[in-house]
Design a protein around this motif. Structure first.
Motif: not given
Length: 312
Positions: A16-42
């Motif tokens: 669970l913590l790994t999934a939350l950490g991955l979520w925070q990393l992708l949204t915090g860095l505004d990663v946009d590789i096909w999937l637009r994580f920049s639109q997600f809240p952290t």
């Protein structure tokens, strides 16, 4: 609590913590590789929104309304689903009368019945409970029907031999024997009920977790949307776990198979299953042939039990 159990809980927490950490990393860095994580809240944005909701009264009102709707519809579906399932499985007349209607209605998604509920019931509250009931009813019905039909006839014949009647067979054979299948249907039904009650609240609800989540989406409050999603997930997990724990408690008489770790060798399994050495009882003094056969039979049974345990 054993070390093995602590290790399993630690592994689940780490997942669970790994999934939350991955979520925070992708949204915090505004990663946009096909999937637009920049639109997600952290994760931190969702946590702050969650803390703000917990201090307000609307969140708890929505939670109470959704739980009331899900429990009312699910309990009604559990009672009627088990009753109709047993009736259809045990009576050819009931199967001929009810079977065609049930099989025609069963493929219709419960959420597609929202217009019917709006037209049929005088209030939205009753309509949402009806949608929840319909969603859980058919999984319980089908699982109960299959579980009752899978019972071995020997048990029923044994009760009849001892003078038991129809109700005795129902209470002592049919319902206890079908309990594992019934709770399988209940576990599926509670999950489907959550899907449909949230959808119904989004369409025609007044208050409720689904209604609040949709309102947050319309005002572009994405952290609030994720608060609703997390709430729905936690509620679904809690209710499903409660159903499974109740099922395990009511079926404690069932034999439980033990898990054999993959790294455990066959020799270890054989040593664990080997009987304690003791005196050998023979049929008569000097009957060495009978003694040899008994030892071979015991050895064969031990190896078979060890093989079964290893396969499990």
């Amino acid at each position: 609590m054993t070390r093995h159990a602590l290790g399993r809980y630690a592994l689940r927490l780490a997942s669970l913590l790994t999934a939350l950490g991955l979520w925070q990393l992708l949204t915090g860095l505004d990663v946009d590789i096909w999937l637009r994580f920049s639109q997600f809240p952290t994760v931190t944005d969702v946590a702050h929104a969650f803390a703000g909701r917990l201090t307000g009264s609307d969140y708890w009102t929505d939670l109470t309304d959704s739980l009331t709707r899900i429990l009312s519809g699910f309990l009604l579906a559990a009672v009627l689903g088990v009753a109709v399932g047993v009736l259809v499985a045990r009576s050819r007349l009931a199967e001929d009368l009810l079977g065609p209607v049930l099989e025609v209605v069963r493929p219709i998604p419960a959420i597609a019945l929202v217009p019917v509920a709006i037209l049929l019931f005088p209030s939205n509250e009753q309509g949402i409970v009806f949608i929840t009931f319909t969603a859980a009813f058919f999984p319980v019905l089908v699982s109960t029907r299959h579980a009752v039909r899978a019972l071995t006839p020997v048990w029923e014949e044994a009760v009849r031999t001892m003078g038991g009647g129809r109700w005795r067979i129902l209470g002592a054979v049919v319902l206890p024997g079908a309990l594992p299948g019934i709770f399988g249907g209940l576990s599926v039904g509670i999950g489907v009920s959550w899907i449909c009650v949230i959808s119904a609240e989004m369409i025609s609800g007044q208050y409720g977790v689904g209604y609040r989540t949709w309102q947050d989406y319309t005002v572009v409050d994405y952290p609030g949307v994720f608060v609703g999603m997390v709430t729905i997930g936690v509620l679904g997990w809690v209710t499903s776990t409660a159903v499974e724990l109740l099922g395990r408690r009511l079926t404690r008489w069932l034999p439980r198979t033990s898990y054999v770790p993959a790294g455990r060798s066959r020799s270890a399994v054989l040593r664990a299953a080997a009987p304690v050495p003791g005196p050998v009882v023979v049929k008569a003094e000097g009957d060495s042939e009978y003694q040899s056969d008994a030892q071979q039979q015991g050895s064969g049974e031990t190896e078979q039990e060890a093989r079964d345990e290893h396969l499990v």
